[in-house]
Scaffold this active site. Structure first.
Site, short mmCIF file in Angstrom:
data_model
loop_
_atom_site.label_atom_id
_atom_site.label_comp_id
_atom_site.label_asym_id
_atom_site.label_seq_id
_atom_site.Cartn_x
_atom_site.Cartn_y
_atom_site.Cartn_z
N CYS A 110 0.85 -1.21 0.00
CA CYS A 110 0.00 0.00 0.00
C CYS A 110 0.87 1.25 0.00
O CYS A 110 1.99 1.24 0.51
CB CYS A 110 -0.89 -0.04 1.25
SG CYS A 110 -1.90 1.43 1.53
N SER A 147 0.60 3.73 1.82
CA SER A 147 0.88 4.19 3.19
C SER A 147 2.24 3.68 3.66
O SER A 147 2.96 4.39 4.37
CB SER A 147 -0.22 3.75 4.15
OG SER A 147 -1.43 4.37 3.81
N HIS A 194 4.91 5.84 2.04
CA HIS A 194 5.09 7.17 2.66
C HIS A 194 6.22 7.15 3.70
O HIS A 194 6.95 8.13 3.84
CB HIS A 194 3.81 7.64 3.33
CG HIS A 194 2.74 8.10 2.38
ND1 HIS A 194 2.99 8.94 1.32
CD2 HIS A 194 1.41 7.85 2.32
CE1 HIS A 194 1.86 9.19 0.67
NE2 HIS A 194 0.89 8.52 1.26
N HIS A 213 0.73 -3.50 6.44
CA HIS A 213 -0.46 -3.36 7.29
C HIS A 213 -1.70 -3.87 6.58
O HIS A 213 -2.81 -3.59 7.01
CB HIS A 213 -0.63 -1.88 7.68
CG HIS A 213 -0.87 -1.03 6.47
ND1 HIS A 213 0.15 -0.61 5.66
CD2 HIS A 213 -2.01 -0.58 5.91
CE1 HIS A 213 -0.36 0.09 4.67
NE2 HIS A 213 -1.67 0.11 4.79
N CYS A 268 -6.86 -3.31 4.20
CA CYS A 268 -6.68 -1.84 4.10
C CYS A 268 -7.41 -1.27 2.91
O CYS A 268 -8.40 -0.56 3.06
CB CYS A 268 -5.20 -1.43 4.06
SG CYS A 268 -5.05 0.37 3.86
P1 PAD Z 1 -1.53 4.38 -5.25
O1 PAD Z 1 -0.17 4.85 -5.50
O2 PAD Z 1 -1.93 3.00 -5.64
O3 PAD Z 1 -2.61 5.39 -5.89
C1 PAD Z 1 -2.41 6.76 -6.05
C2 PAD Z 1 -2.93 7.13 -7.45
O4 PAD Z 1 -2.87 8.53 -7.61
C3 PAD Z 1 -2.11 6.51 -8.57
O5 PAD Z 1 -2.95 5.81 -9.47
C4 PAD Z 1 -1.44 7.72 -9.23
O6 PAD Z 1 -1.25 7.53 -10.61
C5 PAD Z 1 -2.47 8.79 -8.94
N1 PAD Z 1 -1.95 10.17 -8.99
C6 PAD Z 1 -0.74 10.63 -8.58
N2 PAD Z 1 -0.66 11.96 -8.77
C7 PAD Z 1 -1.83 12.34 -9.34
C8 PAD Z 1 -2.37 13.59 -9.75
N3 PAD Z 1 -1.69 14.71 -9.62
N4 PAD Z 1 -3.62 13.62 -10.26
C9 PAD Z 1 -4.36 12.49 -10.38
N5 PAD Z 1 -3.90 11.28 -9.98
C10 PAD Z 1 -2.66 11.20 -9.47
O7 PAD Z 1 -1.77 4.57 -3.67
P2 PAD Z 1 -2.89 3.90 -2.75
O8 PAD Z 1 -4.15 3.80 -3.50
O9 PAD Z 1 -2.29 2.72 -2.07
O10 PAD Z 1 -3.02 5.04 -1.62
C11 PAD Z 1 -3.52 6.33 -1.97
C12 PAD Z 1 -3.45 7.24 -0.78
O11 PAD Z 1 -4.35 6.81 0.22
C13 PAD Z 1 -2.07 7.27 -0.10
O12 PAD Z 1 -1.79 8.59 0.34
C14 PAD Z 1 -2.27 6.35 1.07
O13 PAD Z 1 -1.35 6.59 2.12
C15 PAD Z 1 -3.69 6.71 1.46
C16 PAD Z 1 -4.38 5.71 2.34
N6 PAD Z 1 -5.18 6.19 3.33
C17 PAD Z 1 -5.83 5.35 4.15
C18 PAD Z 1 -6.70 5.93 5.18
O14 PAD Z 1 -7.05 5.26 6.14
N7 PAD Z 1 -7.10 7.18 5.02
C19 PAD Z 1 -5.69 3.98 4.01
C20 PAD Z 1 -4.89 3.50 2.98
C21 PAD Z 1 -4.22 4.36 2.15
ZN ZN Z 2 -2.94 0.85 3.48
#
Ligand code: PAD
Ligand code: ZN
Length: 362
Positions: free
Chosen positions: A38, A40, A43, A59, A164
């Protein structure tokens, strides 16, 4: 046991043979069957967020209980489980009021088990846990309160994703925003979590689901998951496109699923009067958001979201039932299956936008 260790930010993970102490009171030993990769976790590798190091990240995992510690009553050896990255104690004020994703126990972990000590070491060096889970290892000792028992006919590799990406993405729509049928929804970032926001919007009966990403492959995935429109943010004017698609009104809901303040502003700007913006992405520590309060004045709502506002033990079995009934897509989320030894290439692929979700299978 073999595990991937992060010693320092900006460095690749190192595969090590670690010692894992057995489970103490109210802990269990889990044989991890699979773990999702993921953003996260990434990061912390990229220094966006700080964590005590060295640490075994991971996670988003599932597995089988191997051994239980003293006092454990919830599960038995042999039980199939998804691991929750938030332990839910059931007793704190958040848990008793139905806000289990905000449980106090989460804030007691700080890179250790709930008693403040670690079960992981490399020789004389202590190694930290991540969210009480550390699924980038063959085994994990986790708190009993982090376990979600699941049906045994569900495939355990795919179940990792429930822990997640699926719970967060689908939950952000159903639990956090409570999207109404017929709504228009913008999803900025169609990665592992964003695709689950999209399928959550399908489940909620959204009418228009507008996926925004900068990569063509991500937008193609989004269509497969139920997006009705795609917008390429690398070349198109996102606000103009959303305006066109919504017949000039803009959207009822927007979800930011990247972790960028620019994208949060963009999400806000795509919503109509009275619209709701949900920040799912995790921004770097210290990031600052600048918004015009006048914009919020028009009944707009800006919301945060952790873990899809879910109650893991209620929502995850429900999501698994939906998958087993073919109402939720999981197989299509997995675009790469790798061995633990190849975990750094899984993170490179994630960083380069090449995968929907990669999983490590043990
Ligand atoms: P990911 O990298 O699979 O997805 C991010 C997407 O954003 C990718 O498809 C990128 O191509 C796209 N992207 C990047 N820049 C841009 C832009 N400027 N405009 C449009 N699209 C863009 O990551 P993920 O899906 O695993 O996680 C996404 C976020 O969610 C990340 O910050 C993660 O830490 C967070 C998250 N939050 C929680 C929560 O509890 N809030 C849980 C899990 C993940
Ligand atoms: Zn996650």
């Amino acid at each position: 046991m073999k595990a991937a260790v992060l010693y320092e930010k900006f460095q690749p993970l190192v595969i090590e043979n670690l010692e894992l102490e057995g489970p103490k009171e109210h802990e269990v030993l889990v044989k991890i069957t699979a773990s999702g990769v993921c953003h996260s976790d990434l990061h912390y590798m990229k220094g966006d967020r700080e964590h005590p190091m060295p640490v075994v990240l991971g996670h988003e995992g599932a597995g089988i209980i191997e051994e239980i510690g003293p006092g454990v009553t919830y599960a038995q050896p042999g039980d199939h489980v998804v691991l929750s990255f938030v332990p839910t104690c059931g007793r704190c004020s958040y848990c008793v009021k139905g806000r289990q994703n905000l449980c106090e126990a989460r804030y007691q972990l700080r890179g250790n088990m709930l008693d403040g000590t670690t079960r992981l070491r490399n020789g004389s060096q202590e190694v930290h846990h991540f969210n009480g889970l550390s699924t980038f290892g063959e085994y994990a000792v986790v708190p009993e309160d982090s376990l979600v028992k699941i049906r045994e006919d569900a495939p355990l590799d795919r179940m990792a994703l429930i822990g997640c990406g699926v719970a967060t993405g689908v939950g952000s729509v159903i639990n956090t925003a409570k999207v109404k049928p017929g709504s228009s929804v913008v999803v900025i970032g169609a990665g592992g979590v964003g695709l689950n926001v999209i399928q959550g919007a399908v489940l909620a009966g959204a009418e228009a689901i507008i996926a925004v990403d900068i990569y063509g492959n991500k937008l193609e995935n989004a269509l497969q998951f139920g997006a009705t429109h795609m917008v390429d943010a690398s070349g198109e004017d996102v606000l103009e496109r959303v305006k066109d698609i919504t017949r000039g009104e803009m959207a009822d809901y927007a979800f930011e699923v990247i972790g960028s303040t620019d994208a949060i502003n963009q999400a806000l700007a795509t919503t109509k009067r009275g619209g709701t913006t949900v920040v799912v992405g995790v921004t770097p520590t210290g990031a600052e958001l600048k918004i015009d309060p006048d914009f919020l004045h028009l009944d707009r709502i800006l919301m945060g979201c952790t873990y899809g506002s879910c109650y893991p033990r209620a929502d995850m079995p429900m999501l698994i039932d939906l998958y087993m009934a073919r109402r939720l897509k999981l197989d299509e989320l997995i675009s790469a299956t790798l061995k633990l030894e190849d975990i750094n290439s899984a993170f490179e692929a994630l960083d380069q936008g090449e995968v929907a979700r990669a999983i490590i299978r043990y």
